[in-house]
Motif scaffolding. Structure first.
Motif, PDB file in Angstrom:
ATOM      1  N   UNK A  77      -7.286   5.246   4.176  1.00  0.00           N
ATOM      2  CA  UNK A  77      -6.414   4.319   4.903  1.00  0.00           C
ATOM      3  C   UNK A  77      -7.097   3.637   6.083  1.00  0.00           C
ATOM      4  N   UNK A  78      -8.183   4.228   6.608  1.00  0.00           N
ATOM      5  CA  UNK A  78      -8.763   3.718   7.851  1.00  0.00           C
ATOM      6  C   UNK A  78     -10.160   3.123   7.704  1.00  0.00           C
ATOM      7  N   UNK A 133      -6.645   3.234  -4.351  1.00  0.00           N
ATOM      8  CA  UNK A 133      -6.031   2.250  -3.453  1.00  0.00           C
ATOM      9  C   UNK A 133      -6.842   0.961  -3.360  1.00  0.00           C
ATOM     10  N   UNK A 134      -8.129   1.010  -3.728  1.00  0.00           N
ATOM     11  CA  UNK A 134      -8.978  -0.182  -3.687  1.00  0.00           C
ATOM     12  C   UNK A 134      -8.531  -1.211  -4.725  1.00  0.00           C
ATOM     13  N   UNK A 135      -7.853  -0.750  -5.772  1.00  0.00           N
ATOM     14  CA  UNK A 135      -7.403  -1.663  -6.834  1.00  0.00           C
ATOM     15  C   UNK A 135      -6.516  -2.761  -6.258  1.00  0.00           C
ATOM     16  N   UNK A 136      -5.665  -2.411  -5.287  1.00  0.00           N
ATOM     17  CA  UNK A 136      -4.770  -3.417  -4.717  1.00  0.00           C
ATOM     18  C   UNK A 136      -5.545  -4.490  -3.951  1.00  0.00           C
ATOM     19  N   UNK A 137      -6.732  -4.159  -3.461  1.00  0.00           N
ATOM     20  CA  UNK A 137      -7.564  -5.167  -2.791  1.00  0.00           C
ATOM     21  C   UNK A 137      -8.236  -6.094  -3.802  1.00  0.00           C
ATOM     22  N   UNK A 345       0.587   3.156   4.266  1.00  0.00           N
ATOM     23  CA  UNK A 345       0.694   4.576   3.942  1.00  0.00           C
ATOM     24  C   UNK A 345       0.058   4.898   2.599  1.00  0.00           C
ATOM     25  N   UNK A 346      -0.392   3.898   1.876  1.00  0.00           N
ATOM     26  CA  UNK A 346      -0.768   4.078   0.470  1.00  0.00           C
ATOM     27  C   UNK A 346      -1.909   5.076   0.282  1.00  0.00           C
TER      28      UNK A 346
END
Length: 426
Positions: A77-78, A133-137, A345-346
């Motif tokens: 997340x950070x 979570x990188x997929x959403x980018x 929060x993902x």
């Protein structure tokens, strides 16, 4: 291109996703080759058909998902996800290289495999939530569900190809060279990460750095009855059901007395179903709870059928059913959790999800391995079947309590209706 096909593969319209997908496919093939060779060398070379040892390797490989949870969700997340992935993928390639060298020169021992499995688990604990979570980018919110489905398709296409290649190579040149080939495959994903158009990435707002960020993630999940139900279903199936290296290796070696090439073929056979399940998930515009419930129930049925199959080929057919259902369940879960979680929060929620599904492995894998050694592989499959049925019961309870599940008889057929509601971040 027809409408449905265009819908199924729509994420490939993005340059960044195409580049990422190409590199990931090559690396995934290598990863599945290594997994196959690792299980084979533990079961046949470093032990005498000891399924418990395979379970220990799995426990060491997946245990760090729980041990490092306070750090992995924070990192996803950070930190810059692309740079973090470059570091984790390079480290995973280095570990494969080290394991391959030890095996090729004939120095490999069981404790070496244990150490490398634990180190790989530590790196993977950081890699997995970041990669998810990188997929959403890469594609943005609109195509996120589709991209998650295509990622699973790529992963399971590799599962279809990798073990079959590994089985042939193990018989021809030995497991060590399979590990070395996997090490080389990480070059592809590292190149794809370096070629991405950074300016085109869909950057998300980073979470504010503060104390208790992981606790905040747990509080977020606790307030969500849908997430709690999903995570409990995942825990049951992940702990006692998704122990495929134990199921397939023990059935292959001790029940059907198959050689390395046929063992690899069984893993590839299950991947046929997994690819089909991932493609079905990729076609859905918005995931919901219904595919999770269906996937869990059919997963239980598939493992029950596999447990009673009398020969190698019928067992392979049952594995296809298991592959479809397991992939429908896991891919739909991933998409549903990502789309219903606030972007800030993902990473933490995904880290918790991965800790739930993989954190149960240190508990379940040794137990399932012990059952396979003590009572036989078919009883171990029975435990997996029970986990699918138990997860389905959890899903039914959630739908009945929170989504007004109704069962009716219409023209002699049972009809199930639910109020799916709006699963949005809240």
């Amino acid at each position: 291109m027809s409408g449905p096909t265009k819908g199924t593969f729509r994420s490939l319209n993005s340059f960044n996703y195409r580049v990422w997908a190409c590199g990931a496919l090559v690396s995934n093939v290598g990863t599945w080759m290594q997994r196959t060779a690792q299980d084979w060398i533990v079961l046949t070379q470093l032990t005498h058909h000891n399924a418990t040892a395979v379970g220990v390797v799995m426990a060491l490989q997946f245990g760090p998902q729980v041990l490092l949870l306070p750090l992995t969700g924070f990192a996803a997340d950070h930190l810059d996800r692309r740079k973090l992935l470059i570091a984790t993928q390079a480290a995973m390639g280095a570990l494969a290289l080290g394991l391959g060298i030890l095996t090729v020169v004939g120095l490999i021992q069981l404790w070496h495999v244990y150490v490398f499995a634990f180190l790989l688990g530590c790196v993977t604990a950081f890699d997995s939530p970041t990669r998810q979570s990188f997929v959403s980018e890469l594609v943005g919110e609109a195509d996120l569900s589709n991209a998650v489905g295509l990622n699973s398709t790529s992963f399971n296409a590799a599962r279809m190809i990798g073990p079959a290649i590994a089985g042939v190579l193990i018989a021809a040149v030995g497991s060590g060279w399979v590990f070395l080939i996997n090490a080389a495959s990480f070059v592809a994903v590292l190149c794809s990460l370096s070629l991405l158009r950074v300016g085109d990435l869909h950057r998300e707002a980073r979470a504010v750095r503060k104390r208790g960020s992981l606790i905040e993630g747990f509080r977020y999940v606790w307030k969500r009855p849908d997430l709690k139900a999903i995570f409990l279903m995942l825990f049951l199936i992940g702990t006692f059901g998704i122990n495929f290296p134990i199921f397939i290796s023990t059935m292959s070696v001790t029940v059907f007395h198959a050689e390395a090439s046929l063992y690899g073929l069984l893993t590839s056979t299950m991947a046929i179903g997994s690819v089909a399940g991932a493609l079905l998930a990729a076609r859905r515009e918005r995931p919901n709870m219904t595919p999770l419930l269906a996937g869990a129930a059919v997963f239980g049925v598939g493992l029950a059928l596999a447990a009673i199959m009398p020969n190698y080929w019928l067992f392979g057919l049952a594995l296809i059913v298991i592959g479809v259902s397991a992939q429908t369940f896991t891919t739909s879960t991933n998409s549903l959790v990502q789309l219903s979680t606030e972007p800030a929060m993902r990473g933490r929620v995904l880290a918790i999800l991965l800790a739930v599904v993989f954190g149960g492995t240190p508990i379940g894998a040794p137990v399932v391995g012990w059952v396979a050694d003590r009572f036989g592989p078919r009883w171990a499959l029975g435990i997996g079947a029970a986990s699918g049925f138990a997860a389905a019961i959890v899903g039914i309870y959630y739908l009945a309590k929170h989504r007004h599940l109704r069962v009716s008889l219409d023209a002699g057929r049972l009809r199930f209706t639910v109020d799916e509601g709006s699963l949005v971040a809240r």
